[in-house]
Design an enzyme around this catalytic site. Structure first.
Site, PDB file in Angstrom:
ATOM      1  N   TYR A 294     -24.566 -18.218  14.017  1.00 55.50           N
ATOM      2  CA  TYR A 294     -24.670 -19.039  12.366  1.00 55.50           C
ATOM      3  C   TYR A 294     -24.771 -18.024  11.470  1.00 55.50           C
ATOM      4  O   TYR A 294     -24.631 -17.051  11.357  1.00 55.50           O
ATOM      5  CB  TYR A 294     -26.114 -17.839  13.161  1.00 55.50           C
ATOM      6  CG  TYR A 294     -27.452 -17.401  12.602  1.00 55.50           C
ATOM      7  CD1 TYR A 294     -27.569 -19.522  12.398  1.00 55.50           C
ATOM      8  CD2 TYR A 294     -28.260 -16.810  12.346  1.00 55.50           C
ATOM      9  CE1 TYR A 294     -29.264 -19.541  11.129  1.00 55.50           C
ATOM     10  CE2 TYR A 294     -28.962 -16.976  11.442  1.00 55.50           C
ATOM     11  CZ  TYR A 294     -29.675 -17.996  11.019  1.00 55.50           C
ATOM     12  OH  TYR A 294     -31.260 -18.575  10.536  1.00 55.50           O
TER      13      TYR A 294
ATOM     14  N   ASP B 104     -24.874 -23.372  13.974  1.00 59.37           N
ATOM     15  CA  ASP B 104     -25.680 -23.646  12.147  1.00 59.37           C
ATOM     16  C   ASP B 104     -24.676 -23.306  11.762  1.00 59.37           C
ATOM     17  O   ASP B 104     -24.417 -22.048  11.292  1.00 59.37           O
ATOM     18  CB  ASP B 104     -26.747 -23.022  12.790  1.00 59.37           C
ATOM     19  CG  ASP B 104     -27.526 -23.138  11.374  1.00 59.37           C
ATOM     20  OD1 ASP B 104     -27.226 -24.283  10.191  1.00 59.37           O
ATOM     21  OD2 ASP B 104     -28.985 -23.149  11.708  1.00 59.37           O
TER      22      ASP B 104
ATOM     23  N   HIS C  74     -34.426 -27.380  14.713  1.00 58.71           N
ATOM     24  CA  HIS C  74     -32.859 -27.802  15.391  1.00 58.71           C
ATOM     25  C   HIS C  74     -32.768 -28.856  16.744  1.00 58.71           C
ATOM     26  O   HIS C  74     -33.969 -27.820  17.358  1.00 58.71           O
ATOM     27  CB  HIS C  74     -31.353 -26.499  15.393  1.00 58.71           C
ATOM     28  CG  HIS C  74     -31.580 -25.769  14.123  1.00 58.71           C
ATOM     29  ND1 HIS C  74     -30.867 -26.125  12.924  1.00 58.71           N
ATOM     30  CD2 HIS C  74     -32.080 -24.668  13.001  1.00 58.71           C
ATOM     31  CE1 HIS C  74     -30.870 -24.998  11.705  1.00 58.71           C
ATOM     32  NE2 HIS C  74     -31.979 -24.381  11.822  1.00 58.71           N
TER      33      HIS C  74
END
Length: 279
Positions: free
Chosen positions: A115, A158, A258
């Site tokens: 992340y 991500d 997402h």
DNA sequence: ATGTCAGCACGCTGCTGA
């Protein structure tokens, strides 16, 4: 082996949707980001009931990463060497490291759930932090592949970067004004590719977003971003046979902002249903 | 309309983060 990555934006808020997706789509390994919980708060039972092992790293209500897998997860690693920390504007190797990276080996594949820091704005300390974090990730990748060039290595998650203009459908993101599209961020993403990784999804799914903001009717207007990726080393990328972006997971009751990104690998994860036995 | 969510402090609302 089917491998997926998904920024779930709280595992507790939508565990049924997430486990349901993994089961229905026959996902073998699911990397998750933004689980937003501590270990004792993670809904382990529901994953285990569906046949998944889980390894996770969560410190508080922010960030948090996890990997679920049908096969046992080996050599679990929290954070990567050189990963900077951040606390109240103070950034660097001595600052506490946030829960943004976990790795494990499954079926011989080294899988990272990442992340990447958001960056917030171009003049925010978080933006510098983001660039340093990506630089450390690039160095880790170079070192890892230098030591083992044939390693099937996957950096999934991500990345909070739109690598190309085609990845930007949200009109509020503007080069020179906002994060995610700035030349230094795009250079940092390119540097990961130059370190020996390939975007394993784009060749098979050339268009489509992976994220739409909850606000401003972004999803109905299809004003999204492509910021979630599965980057693979040569050995990993060569094994990818199919890919998908599950846009439908943005629909319905209580979606994450997402959607899952999925690849199929021609690597034996312990399954016996798609690999002929040769004696 | 800075228009949605999530989690936390506690708390029935306001804050932070995305």
């Amino acid at each position: 082996m089917r491998l997926a990555t998904w920024n779930v934006n709280s595992i507790r808020a939508r565990v049924d949707r997430i486990v349901g997706f993994a089961v229905n789509e026959d996902v073998d390994v699911l990397a998750m980001q933004e689980i937003k919980c501590k270990p004792e708060q993670f809904p382990l039972e529901q994953f285990e009931a569906a046949g998944y092992h889980v390894e996770l790293h969560g410190l508080n209500q922010w960030n948090g990463v996890a990997i679920a897998s049908r096969e046992p997860l080996e050599d679990v690693q929290i954070g990567f060497p050189g990963m900077p920390g951040f606390l109240k504007g103070h950034e660097g190797p001595d600052a506490p490291r946030e829960a943004r990276a976990i790795a494990a080996t499954v079926g011989g594949v080294r899988v990272w759930s990442l992340y990447v820091p958001n960056g917030r704005s171009l003049d925010d300390p978080h933006y510098v932090y983001k660039l340093h974090w990506l630089q450390a990730l690039e160095q880790y990748t170079r070192d890892t592949l230098a030591a083992d060039p044939d390693l099937p290595l996957a950096l999934t998650g991500d990345f909070n970067i739109c690598p190309t203009p085609e990845d930007v459908g949200d009109p509020t993101l503007v080069e020179g004004v906002t994060t995610h599209v700035s030349p230094p961020e795009r250079a940092a993403f390119q540097a990961l590719l130059d370190a020996g990784l390939a975007d394993t999804v784009r060749p098979l799914v050339p268009t489509g977003f992976t994220y739409w903001d909850y606000k401003q009717l972004r999803f109905p207007r299809n004003e999204g971003l492509r910021i979630d990726f599965i980057l693979g080393s040569r050995a990993f990328a060569d094994a990818v046979t199919a890919a998908a972006i599950h846009r439908d997971q943005r629909k319905g009751e209580a979606p994450s902002d997402h959607v899952p990104v999925v690849v199929d690998l021609d690597i034996d994860a312990g399954d016996d249903d798609d690999r002929p036995m040769i004696f």
